[in-house]
Design a protein around this motif. Structure first.
Motif, PDB file in Angstrom:
ATOM      1  N   THR A   1      -5.845  -4.528  -7.446  1.00  0.00           N
ATOM      2  CA  THR A   1      -5.624  -3.450  -6.475  1.00  0.00           C
ATOM      3  C   THR A   1      -4.163  -3.490  -6.067  1.00  0.00           C
ATOM      4  N   THR A   2      -3.475  -2.376  -6.245  1.00  0.00           N
ATOM      5  CA  THR A   2      -2.071  -2.332  -5.811  1.00  0.00           C
ATOM      6  C   THR A   2      -1.922  -1.213  -4.811  1.00  0.00           C
ATOM      7  N   THR A   3      -1.201  -1.474  -3.799  1.00  0.00           N
ATOM      8  CA  THR A   3      -0.955  -0.445  -2.782  1.00  0.00           C
ATOM      9  C   THR A   3       0.338   0.255  -3.135  1.00  0.00           C
ATOM     10  N   GLU A   4       1.015   0.756  -2.145  1.00  0.00           N
ATOM     11  CA  GLU A   4       2.247   1.478  -2.431  1.00  0.00           C
ATOM     12  C   GLU A   4       3.255   0.561  -3.107  1.00  0.00           C
ATOM     13  N   ARG A   5       4.176   1.138  -3.849  1.00  0.00           N
ATOM     14  CA  ARG A   5       5.171   0.368  -4.571  1.00  0.00           C
ATOM     15  C   ARG A   5       6.543   0.834  -4.135  1.00  0.00           C
ATOM     16  N   PRO A   6       7.060   0.277  -3.079  1.00  0.00           N
ATOM     17  CA  PRO A   6       8.357   0.769  -2.610  1.00  0.00           C
ATOM     18  C   PRO A   6       9.484   0.271  -3.492  1.00  0.00           C
TER      19      PRO A   6
ATOM     20  N   SER B 221      -1.481 -11.227   2.966  1.00  0.00           N
ATOM     21  CA  SER B 221      -1.696 -12.412   3.786  1.00  0.00           C
ATOM     22  C   SER B 221      -3.140 -12.822   3.638  1.00  0.00           C
ATOM     23  N   SER B 222      -3.359 -13.738   2.724  1.00  0.00           N
ATOM     24  CA  SER B 222      -4.698 -14.288   2.593  1.00  0.00           C
ATOM     25  C   SER B 222      -4.618 -15.734   3.045  1.00  0.00           C
TER      26      SER B 222
ATOM     27  N   LEU C  31       0.715 -17.991  -0.927  1.00  0.00           N
ATOM     28  CA  LEU C  31       1.395 -16.803  -1.426  1.00  0.00           C
ATOM     29  C   LEU C  31       2.256 -17.181  -2.617  1.00  0.00           C
ATOM     30  N   ARG C  32       2.092 -16.451  -3.740  1.00  0.00           N
ATOM     31  CA  ARG C  32       2.868 -16.759  -4.933  1.00  0.00           C
ATOM     32  C   ARG C  32       3.935 -15.690  -5.108  1.00  0.00           C
ATOM     33  N   LEU C  33       5.146 -16.147  -5.337  1.00  0.00           N
ATOM     34  CA  LEU C  33       6.258 -15.222  -5.541  1.00  0.00           C
ATOM     35  C   LEU C  33       6.571 -15.152  -7.021  1.00  0.00           C
TER      36      LEU C  33
ATOM     37  N   ASN D 109      -0.186  -7.989  -5.235  1.00  0.00           N
ATOM     38  CA  ASN D 109      -1.557  -8.117  -5.708  1.00  0.00           C
ATOM     39  C   ASN D 109      -2.315  -8.901  -4.651  1.00  0.00           C
ATOM     40  N   HIS D 110      -3.196  -8.192  -3.939  1.00  0.00           N
ATOM     41  CA  HIS D 110      -3.847  -8.876  -2.830  1.00  0.00           C
ATOM     42  C   HIS D 110      -4.920  -9.827  -3.299  1.00  0.00           C
ATOM     43  N   GLN D 111      -5.489  -9.560  -4.477  1.00  0.00           N
ATOM     44  CA  GLN D 111      -6.550 -10.453  -4.929  1.00  0.00           C
ATOM     45  C   GLN D 111      -6.003 -11.815  -5.276  1.00  0.00           C
TER      46      GLN D 111
END
Lengths: 246, 218
Positions: free
Chosen positions: A2-7, A22-23, A28-30, A53-55
């Motif tokens: 699931t991807t949200t907006e892509r600024p 924020s899970s 958090l992986r960069l 990627n929130h998942q």
């Protein structure tokens, strides 16, 4: 995924905290293009689209450039430059130090039964070691299993240069939906027989019996890449090329 | 002794024959003669035991053994007033086989690490000598599976032992003991790191660990 907006982000832009996934369970992986400045800043270092990627609780910047930076684990197409003691010197990108490929780093290779590669030969290999202090190293066999998994010499055929982003799209697991690259399936549907190897360093090897098929595939790839064609435009391109062949 | 001994010597000056003198500091041998290497005063140190007449069964007497010859040396007098003539200026220290040295890693390749030797024993050297730590000299165990990138990085300070004087360009060093290895390392982020185990350093600010061949602290 699931991807949200892509600024669109530029180097040094602040990232608004609501974009950061924020899970609480996973760290958090960069990914590429982002740098963590302790204690709590995340700063983009390239210009591109910020993808989250929130998942998987990860985020990275999708950017297009033409300079390939080797990373361990990448599959690439390398060309043999010369042979040294115990290893081959190979070129994975122009104007960079050669990557080393050990002689015995092929499936079931011993000193007597190893493949003899001439300068100019192409191999499909995986990057083993790549850091800023040393020249990169590649291998054609999986270190743990001892099997080649499709790595090794690429005989015949022809190599075409593509941009790095196009190579990444081709290598995606669901290249049709996510990468919007359908041209290869369409060409296969038209009856062309060929085989493909995509290297993350921006090289695509096309092999097969029919030289015309190889050339058509190469042209299709190059036009899709340079034109930035969408799926519909790809269909039109394939129809035009197939007609030109007959 | 038929020839008079010169009291002042210049480099290259003939001091005597090797059958009469043993070379000491500041001299060298050329064509069986002892020549001076430095410009300074000549000192002759008599041997501990003077060769006296020995009763022999035959008339053939062997040449005096080297330990019985006087040692001739050339010393450069120090500038300070009140220095004794035999006082030596602090001479340049060179790493010898077996010395423990401190060096900085300059460059790494898959087969060796190139280092610059900075300190020999307790003396800081005037000039930096180049040394090599080969991949088989990094550890004592599992020498064939050593990865240089996981043992050293450019910029690390390493405590090593000289194992060979090597060739014209390099000394050969080894870190194959527990107390030898990296003593000061800087992380990718630029902070000084603390050792955590024999193979890991940890950056206190970012919390990331990096692999090195760590020297055991005293």
């Amino acid at each position: 995924m699931t991807t949200t907006e892509r600024p669109l982000v530029l180097p040094g832009d602040p990232i608004s905290p609501d974009l950061i996934p924020s899970s609480t369970s996973k760290p958090l992986r960069l990914g590429p293009g982002l740098r963590h400045v302790p204690p709590s800043d995340i700063v983009p270092v390239v210009a591109g689209q910020l993808i989250t990627n929130h998942q998987k609780n990860s985020m990275w910047v999708e950017y297009n450039n033409n300079r390939y930076i080797p990373t361990p684990g990448d599959l690439i197409i390398a060309q043999i430059l010369r042979s040294g003691p115990d290893l081959y010197f190979t070129s994975i990108s122009p104007y960079t130090p050669p990557a080393t490929l050990p002689h015995l780093s092929f499936e079931s290779a011993t000193k007597k039964t190893r493949p003899q590669l001439a300068p100019g030969a192409l191999v499909y290999a995986r990057v083993v070691l790549a850091n800023k202090h040393m020249d990169p190293e590649i291998e054609c066999v999986s270190q743990s299993t001892g099997k080649s998994d499709g790595l090794g010499e690429l005989k015949g055929g022809m190599v075409f240069d593509v941009s790095l982003q196009f190579a990444r799209r081709l290598l995606m697991a669901k290249s049709k939906e996510e990468g919007k690259v359908e041209v290869l399936e369409l060409l296969g549907g038209e009856g062309l027989v060929f085989e493909i190897a995509v290297g993350r360093n921006g090289k695509v090897w096309v092999g097969g019996e029919d030289v015309k098929a190889i050339v058509v595939v190469g042209r299709a790839l190059r036009e899709t890449d340079e034109g930035g064609l969408g799926v519909e435009a790809q269909r039109k391109l394939v129809r035009r090329l197939a007609k030109g062949m007959k | 002794m038929t020839t008079s001994n010169p009291t002042l010597a210049i480099p290259g000056q003939l001091l005597g024959s090797t059958s009469r003198y043993q070379p000491g500091p500041g001299t060298h041998i050329h064509n069986h003669n002892v020549h001076a290497s430095l410009m300074g005063t000549v000192h002759i140190a008599q041997p501990a035991k003077a060769p006296g007449p020995v009763k022999r069964l035959t008339k053939i007497t062997p040449a005096p053994a080297p330990a019985e010859l006087p040692t001739i040396s050339v010393t450069v007098p120090t500038r300070s007033a009140g220095s004794d003539p035999a006082g030596q200026k602090k001479r340049e220290v060179l790493p010898e086989v077996g010395n423990v040295v401190l060096c900085r890693v300059i460059r790494i390749t898959p087969r060796q690490a190139v280092v610059a030797i900075l300190v020999c024993g307790d003396t800081v050297l005037d000039a930096e000598w180049q040394g090599l730590i080969r991949v088989q000299d990094v550890r004592a165990t599992e020498k064939d599976r050593v990865k240089i990138y996981e043992s050293f990085r450019p910029g690390d300070i390493v405590r090593a032992e000289v194992i060979s004087l090597g060739d014209q360009a390099n000394y050969y060093l080894s870190t194959a003991r527990n107390e030898l290895g990296v003593i000061l390392a800087t992380s990718e982020a630029g902070n000084a790191m603390h050792p955590v185990s024999w193979k890991e350093y940890r950056d206190p600010e970012t919390g990331l660990t990096e692999l090195r061949k760590v020297a055991k602290p005293y």
